[in-house]
Design a protein around this motif. Structure first.
Motif, PDB file in Angstrom:
ATOM      1  N   GLY A  53       0.832  -1.213   0.000  1.00  0.00           N
ATOM      2  CA  GLY A  53       0.000   0.000   0.000  1.00  0.00           C
ATOM      3  C   GLY A  53       0.858   1.251   0.000  1.00  0.00           C
ATOM      4  O   GLY A  53       0.631   2.177   0.774  1.00  0.00           O
ATOM      5  N   ALA A  54       1.852   1.291  -0.917  1.00  0.00           N
ATOM      6  CA  ALA A  54       2.879   2.346  -0.891  1.00  0.00           C
ATOM      7  C   ALA A  54       2.391   3.687  -1.436  1.00  0.00           C
ATOM      8  O   ALA A  54       3.105   4.682  -1.328  1.00  0.00           O
ATOM      9  CB  ALA A  54       4.111   1.894  -1.680  1.00  0.00           C
ATOM     10  N   THR A  55       1.192   3.714  -2.031  1.00  0.00           N
ATOM     11  CA  THR A  55       0.744   4.960  -2.664  1.00  0.00           C
ATOM     12  C   THR A  55      -0.161   5.812  -1.777  1.00  0.00           C
ATOM     13  O   THR A  55      -0.416   6.960  -2.091  1.00  0.00           O
ATOM     14  CB  THR A  55      -0.005   4.641  -3.984  1.00  0.00           C
ATOM     15  OG1 THR A  55      -0.976   3.628  -3.704  1.00  0.00           O
ATOM     16  CG2 THR A  55       0.946   4.175  -5.060  1.00  0.00           C
ATOM     17  N   GLY A  56      -0.660   5.257  -0.666  1.00  0.00           N
ATOM     18  CA  GLY A  56      -1.587   5.986   0.216  1.00  0.00           C
ATOM     19  C   GLY A  56      -0.856   6.971   1.125  1.00  0.00           C
ATOM     20  O   GLY A  56       0.370   7.144   1.040  1.00  0.00           O
TER      21      GLY A  56
ATOM     22  N   ALA B 283       0.619  -1.846  -4.484  1.00  0.00           N
ATOM     23  CA  ALA B 283      -0.618  -1.058  -4.360  1.00  0.00           C
ATOM     24  C   ALA B 283      -1.739  -1.904  -4.969  1.00  0.00           C
ATOM     25  O   ALA B 283      -1.565  -3.121  -5.173  1.00  0.00           O
ATOM     26  CB  ALA B 283      -0.470   0.297  -5.041  1.00  0.00           C
ATOM     27  N   SER B 284      -2.864  -1.290  -5.285  1.00  0.00           N
ATOM     28  CA  SER B 284      -3.992  -2.057  -5.829  1.00  0.00           C
ATOM     29  C   SER B 284      -3.732  -2.406  -7.303  1.00  0.00           C
ATOM     30  O   SER B 284      -2.788  -1.884  -7.912  1.00  0.00           O
ATOM     31  CB  SER B 284      -5.276  -1.243  -5.705  1.00  0.00           C
ATOM     32  OG  SER B 284      -5.250  -0.198  -6.648  1.00  0.00           O
TER      33      SER B 284
ATOM     34  N   ARG C 122      -5.154  -1.375  -9.757  1.00  0.00           N
ATOM     35  CA  ARG C 122      -5.227  -0.140 -10.537  1.00  0.00           C
ATOM     36  C   ARG C 122      -3.837   0.460 -10.805  1.00  0.00           C
ATOM     37  O   ARG C 122      -3.570   1.036 -11.849  1.00  0.00           O
ATOM     38  CB  ARG C 122      -6.068   0.841  -9.699  1.00  0.00           C
ATOM     39  CG  ARG C 122      -6.484   2.122 -10.307  1.00  0.00           C
ATOM     40  CD  ARG C 122      -7.506   2.796  -9.375  1.00  0.00           C
ATOM     41  NE  ARG C 122      -6.967   3.090  -8.042  1.00  0.00           N
ATOM     42  CZ  ARG C 122      -6.219   4.138  -7.746  1.00  0.00           C
ATOM     43  NH1 ARG C 122      -5.917   5.005  -8.684  1.00  0.00           N
ATOM     44  NH2 ARG C 122      -5.781   4.347  -6.508  1.00  0.00           N
ATOM     45  N   SER C 123      -2.924   0.308  -9.819  1.00  0.00           N
ATOM     46  CA  SER C 123      -1.604   0.937  -9.917  1.00  0.00           C
ATOM     47  C   SER C 123      -0.508  -0.041 -10.348  1.00  0.00           C
ATOM     48  O   SER C 123       0.569   0.397 -10.778  1.00  0.00           O
ATOM     49  CB  SER C 123      -1.205   1.524  -8.554  1.00  0.00           C
ATOM     50  OG  SER C 123      -2.278   2.196  -7.945  1.00  0.00           O
TER      51      SER C 123
ATOM     52  N   THR D 105      -0.557  -6.298  -4.790  1.00  0.00           N
ATOM     53  CA  THR D 105      -0.440  -6.619  -3.365  1.00  0.00           C
ATOM     54  C   THR D 105      -0.713  -8.106  -3.146  1.00  0.00           C
ATOM     55  O   THR D 105      -1.829  -8.509  -2.832  1.00  0.00           O
ATOM     56  CB  THR D 105      -1.394  -5.722  -2.551  1.00  0.00           C
ATOM     57  OG1 THR D 105      -1.000  -4.362  -2.771  1.00  0.00           O
ATOM     58  CG2 THR D 105      -1.318  -6.006  -1.064  1.00  0.00           C
TER      59      THR D 105
ATOM     60  N   ALA E  45       0.768  -0.603   4.960  1.00  0.00           N
ATOM     61  CA  ALA E  45      -0.034   0.623   5.067  1.00  0.00           C
ATOM     62  C   ALA E  45      -1.368   0.397   4.350  1.00  0.00           C
ATOM     63  O   ALA E  45      -1.941   1.317   3.785  1.00  0.00           O
ATOM     64  CB  ALA E  45       0.720   1.787   4.442  1.00  0.00           C
ATOM     65  N   LEU E  46      -1.821  -0.840   4.388  1.00  0.00           N
ATOM     66  CA  LEU E  46      -3.064  -1.199   3.690  1.00  0.00           C
ATOM     67  C   LEU E  46      -4.282  -0.849   4.529  1.00  0.00           C
ATOM     68  O   LEU E  46      -4.212  -0.810   5.765  1.00  0.00           O
ATOM     69  CB  LEU E  46      -3.080  -2.717   3.426  1.00  0.00           C
ATOM     70  CG  LEU E  46      -2.054  -3.245   2.428  1.00  0.00           C
ATOM     71  CD1 LEU E  46      -1.993  -4.772   2.497  1.00  0.00           C
ATOM     72  CD2 LEU E  46      -2.400  -2.772   1.006  1.00  0.00           C
ATOM     73  N   PRO E  47      -5.436  -0.650   3.881  1.00  0.00           N
ATOM     74  CA  PRO E  47      -6.678  -0.544   4.656  1.00  0.00           C
ATOM     75  C   PRO E  47      -6.874  -1.839   5.450  1.00  0.00           C
ATOM     76  O   PRO E  47      -6.486  -2.926   4.980  1.00  0.00           O
ATOM     77  CB  PRO E  47      -7.759  -0.411   3.570  1.00  0.00           C
ATOM     78  CG  PRO E  47      -7.043   0.021   2.328  1.00  0.00           C
ATOM     79  CD  PRO E  47      -5.648  -0.529   2.430  1.00  0.00           C
TER      80      PRO E  47
ATOM     81  N   VAL F  87      -8.210  -5.095   3.861  1.00  0.00           N
ATOM     82  CA  VAL F  87      -7.304  -5.718   2.882  1.00  0.00           C
ATOM     83  C   VAL F  87      -6.118  -6.355   3.612  1.00  0.00           C
ATOM     84  O   VAL F  87      -5.636  -7.435   3.237  1.00  0.00           O
ATOM     85  CB  VAL F  87      -6.799  -4.667   1.864  1.00  0.00           C
ATOM     86  CG1 VAL F  87      -5.916  -5.318   0.811  1.00  0.00           C
ATOM     87  CG2 VAL F  87      -7.957  -3.915   1.229  1.00  0.00           C
TER      88      VAL F  87
HETATM   89  P1  A2P Z   1      -3.998   2.361  -4.722  1.00  0.00           P
HETATM   90  O1  A2P Z   1      -3.354   3.697  -4.582  1.00  0.00           O
HETATM   91  O2  A2P Z   1      -3.581   1.661  -5.967  1.00  0.00           O
HETATM   92  O3  A2P Z   1      -5.499   2.391  -4.524  1.00  0.00           O
HETATM   93  P2  A2P Z   1      -6.113   4.064   0.905  1.00  0.00           P
HETATM   94  O4  A2P Z   1      -5.474   5.361   0.554  1.00  0.00           O
HETATM   95  O5  A2P Z   1      -7.381   3.782   0.188  1.00  0.00           O
HETATM   96  O6  A2P Z   1      -6.218   3.854   2.381  1.00  0.00           O
HETATM   97  O7  A2P Z   1      -5.125   2.918   0.365  1.00  0.00           O
HETATM   98  C1  A2P Z   1      -3.897   2.742   0.954  1.00  0.00           C
HETATM   99  C2  A2P Z   1      -3.024   1.889   0.068  1.00  0.00           C
HETATM  100  O8  A2P Z   1      -3.585   0.576  -0.069  1.00  0.00           O
HETATM  101  C3  A2P Z   1      -2.850   2.418  -1.346  1.00  0.00           C
HETATM  102  O9  A2P Z   1      -1.519   2.143  -1.734  1.00  0.00           O
HETATM  103  C4  A2P Z   1      -3.822   1.604  -2.158  1.00  0.00           C
HETATM  104  O10 A2P Z   1      -3.420   1.427  -3.518  1.00  0.00           O
HETATM  105  C5  A2P Z   1      -3.756   0.269  -1.447  1.00  0.00           C
HETATM  106  N1  A2P Z   1      -5.000  -0.501  -1.597  1.00  0.00           N
HETATM  107  C6  A2P Z   1      -6.247  -0.070  -1.353  1.00  0.00           C
HETATM  108  N2  A2P Z   1      -7.149  -1.059  -1.586  1.00  0.00           N
HETATM  109  C7  A2P Z   1      -6.446  -2.138  -1.987  1.00  0.00           C
HETATM  110  C8  A2P Z   1      -6.798  -3.470  -2.390  1.00  0.00           C
HETATM  111  N3  A2P Z   1      -8.065  -3.887  -2.407  1.00  0.00           N
HETATM  112  N4  A2P Z   1      -5.799  -4.304  -2.748  1.00  0.00           N
HETATM  113  C9  A2P Z   1      -4.511  -3.887  -2.715  1.00  0.00           C
HETATM  114  N5  A2P Z   1      -4.117  -2.660  -2.355  1.00  0.00           N
HETATM  115  C10 A2P Z   1      -5.065  -1.782  -1.997  1.00  0.00           C
END
Ligand code: A2P
Length: 338
Positions: free
Chosen positions: A8-11, A34-35, A37-38, A67, A81-83, A86
């Motif tokens: 979760g390196a982008t949050g 990250a998700s 999407r990234s 991830t 740093a994940l939600p 997740v």
């Molecule tokens: P991404 O930036 O690609 O969405 P948030 O800001 O929503 O709390 O998310 C924190 C981090 O966790 C972000 O890097 C986000 O990536 C990643 N993330 C959020 N949801 C998922 C998921 N379902 N699977 C993997 N990574 C996730």
């Protein structure tokens, strides 16, 4: 060097991890996830860098991985740093592959065999890593507490020797703690939101686990009660806490305990010169003046008066999240758990 990764390196917290680990003397940043999407893209192309520090160019070319446990299997330590929803499953999968997980997520904090650690307060609880190994986990999971819990518990640590049975706290929490959606939202300008989901519950339980006693196999919760009222206020970074604690000692002794407090170890790269810094001025600490003390790792206390009442303040995404987790990893490395 120790190879490390960030889940979760982008949050908001993920970016703080990247900043703290980009030029770390012991840890080498190896994998960012990250998700979906990234995934597959360059970190620099995906991340919307919102911190008040320069973007670390050395990290920009790393390709974001999905991830999965497989993506981080070559790391020695992975920071999460994940939600929370997740983090739950993926952290267990990563630990099962022999990797150490240092998590800022809440999902495993109250698991009986997972240490909930503030490095300065309960380093002995890292002994639960051995309990996890005995139960067949190849790696380990170590968690750090909720951001407001860290400010409160670190501020209470110098007073622990006096004993107390009841703590009341009112928080004024920054919007960066709500993730980037929170920072972007101007709904809170000229406003206070008297509700933060699950926050008061976390503050009631987590300090009792952290200050609980560890007997080599489990943690017995400390017997004091915490009653918290949590509020979101229009401050970008830095949580402020008004604290009441039932200590029946002369104020001068409490002041001395705050002023003379020193961490039980030294020499960790992320450790501040002072983990707790005491102010005698009547109008300190304040977020804009004091949140970056000790590179964001110091908890400032002041406004001490009879009651015992005081104010505590710390940087929520550094001391209260990524920095706390990196400090835990440094302690784990120093104590040779890797
Ligand atoms: P991404 O930036 O690609 O969405 P948030 O800001 O929503 O709390 O998310 C924190 C981090 O966790 C972000 O890097 C986000 O990536 C990643 N993330 C959020 N949801 C998922 C998921 N379902 N699977 C993997 N990574 C996730």
């Amino acid at each position: 060097m120790i190879n490390v990764g960030i889940l979760g390196a982008t949050g908001a917290v993920g970016q703080r991890f990247v900043h703290l680990l980009a030029d770390h003397p012991w840890f080498c940043l190896h994998t960012l996830t990250a998700s979906e999407r990234s995934a597959g893209k360059r970190y620099a192309d995906v991340v919307n860098w919102r911190l008040d520090v320069p973007f670390p160019e050395s990290v920009g070319d790393l390709t974001i991985s999905p991830t999965t446990a497989d993506a981080v299997k070559d790391c020695d330590i992975v920071f999460s740093a994940l939600p929370a929803d997740v983090a739950q499953g993926i952290e267990e999968e990563v630990a099962a592959k022999g990797v150490g997980v240092c998590s800022n997520a809440s999902s495993h904090r109250m698991d009986p065999d997972v240490p909930l650690v503030i490095a300065e307060v309960n380093p002995d609880h890292l002994g639960l890593i051995d309990v996890q190994h005995d139960r067949g986990r190849d790696g380990f999971i170590v968690t750090n507490p909720n951001c407001s819990t860290i400010m409160l518990t670190l501020a209470l640590e110098p007073l622990r020797k006096f004993g107390f049975s009841s703590v009341q706290v009112a928080t004024m929490q920054a919007i960066s703690g709500a993730g980037f959606n929170g920072v972007a939202a101007m709904d809170i300008y000229d406003n206070v939101v008297p509700f933060i989901r699950n926050e008061e519950e976390k503050m009631a339980t987590e300090p009792r686990k952290i200050m609980g006693s560890f007997d080599g196999s489990g943690v017995e919760m400390a017997p004091f009660l915490v009653s918290a009222c949590c509020n979101r206020v229009p401050v970008i970074d830095g949580h402020t806490l008004s604290v009441w604690v039932d200590i029946d000692r002369p104020l001068e002794e409490v002041r001395k305990a705050f002023s003379e407090y020193a961490a039980p170890f030294s020499g960790l790269p992320t450790q501040p010169a002072k983990s707790v810094e005491y102010f005698d001025q009547p109008d300190r600490p304040q977020p804009r003046l004091d949140r970056n003390r000790g590179r964001g790792m110091t908890v400032s206390v002041g406004r001490l008066r009879e009651g015992v009442r005081f104010t505590a303040l710390g940087h929520n995404t550094i001391r209260g999240a990524a920095g706390a987790s990196v400090l835990n990893a440094e302690l784990i490395y120093m104590k040779k758990y890797l």
